[in-house]
Scaffold this motif. Structure first.
Motif, mmCIF file in Angstrom:
data_model
loop_
_atom_site.group_PDB
_atom_site.id
_atom_site.type_symbol
_atom_site.label_atom_id
_atom_site.label_comp_id
_atom_site.label_asym_id
_atom_site.label_seq_id
_atom_site.Cartn_x
_atom_site.Cartn_y
_atom_site.Cartn_z
ATOM 1 N N ALA A 115 -39.934 40.373 23.368
ATOM 2 C CA ALA A 115 -38.937 39.474 23.935
ATOM 3 C C ALA A 115 -37.936 39.102 22.858
ATOM 4 O O ALA A 115 -38.308 38.711 21.760
ATOM 5 C CB ALA A 115 -39.608 38.231 24.489
ATOM 6 N N GLN A 116 -36.647 39.231 23.185
ATOM 7 C CA GLN A 116 -35.576 38.843 22.276
ATOM 8 C C GLN A 116 -34.595 37.988 23.056
ATOM 9 O O GLN A 116 -33.679 38.505 23.692
ATOM 10 C CB GLN A 116 -34.865 40.068 21.704
ATOM 11 N N GLY A 117 -34.815 36.656 23.033
ATOM 12 C CA GLY A 117 -33.952 35.743 23.778
ATOM 13 C C GLY A 117 -34.121 35.953 25.274
ATOM 14 O O GLY A 117 -35.209 35.827 25.805
ATOM 15 N N GLN A 118 -33.030 36.318 25.939
ATOM 16 C CA GLN A 118 -33.060 36.551 27.380
ATOM 17 C C GLN A 118 -33.246 38.027 27.721
ATOM 18 O O GLN A 118 -33.029 38.433 28.858
ATOM 19 C CB GLN A 118 -31.767 36.034 28.032
ATOM 20 N N LYS A 119 -33.654 38.826 26.746
ATOM 21 C CA LYS A 119 -33.857 40.257 26.977
ATOM 22 C C LYS A 119 -35.307 40.620 26.705
ATOM 23 O O LYS A 119 -35.956 40.035 25.852
ATOM 24 C CB LYS A 119 -32.954 41.091 26.076
#
Length: 177
Positions: free
Chosen positions: A98-102
């Motif tokens: 998970a990278q922020g909203q991605k």
């Protein structure tokens, strides 16, 4: 009358419900959700409890009273506690990050798959093979989880793919000569 529709929805502390002619707005710690009101259902807020009654004696109005009650109960639950879906990755080299909203997925394709999360939905990866999708709206959380699972659904022979944490995958036996 619908059995589900007869049960009132209790409004917990910290949750504010406002009813207008065409929609119900529920505001709580995790956000604000809105549900349109069906014309066949009458909604009343009586001393901290929401009641749903059919507007007439038709079978459709009876069914819609139970449906509206369930939808509004999900809204109240969502803004107070929230909903979450857990997914697991099964397969050698399958990873999620998970990278922020991605959400970056490496699930056996020649390229990494990037899934953008809609507004109001958070994604976490406690480990490389676990995905937790959280949000206030039950329908959106379930839809996003289904879309992530659809990227690589479990295959029937080895069970490799993305599956729900509580999902049981029945494996097929290979062909014999």
């Amino acid at each position: 009358m619908s059995r589900v529709g007869k049960m009132p929805v209790a409004i917990p502390q910290g949750v504010d419900v406002s009813i207008t002619a065409d929609q119900i707005s529920v505001k709580g710690a995790l956000g604000t959700l809105v549900q349109p009101v069906n014309r066949l259902v009458t909604v009343k807020n009586e001393d901290g409890k929401l009641t749903f009654t059919p507007a007439d004696d038709s079978a459709e109005a009876n069914a819609m009273s139970g449906t509206m009650r369930a939808l509004v109960a999900n809204l109240v639950n969502g803004v107070s506690k929230g909903f979450e879906k857990k997914l697991t990755l099964v397969g050698v080299g399958f990873r999620a990050q998970a990278q922020g909203q991605k959400l970056n997925l490496q699930v056996g394709f020649s390229h990494p798959v990037v899934k953008e999360m809609p507004a109001g939905v958070k994604v976490e990866t406690p480990s490389q093979t676990e995905i937790v999708i959280k949000g206030a709206d039950r329908q959106v959380v379930g839809q996003v989880a289904a879309e992530v699972r659809a990227i690589r659904p479990p295959e029937p022979y080895k069970g490799k793919g993305i599956r729900y944490a509580d999902e049981k995958v029945s494996l097929k036996e290979t062909k014999k000569k």
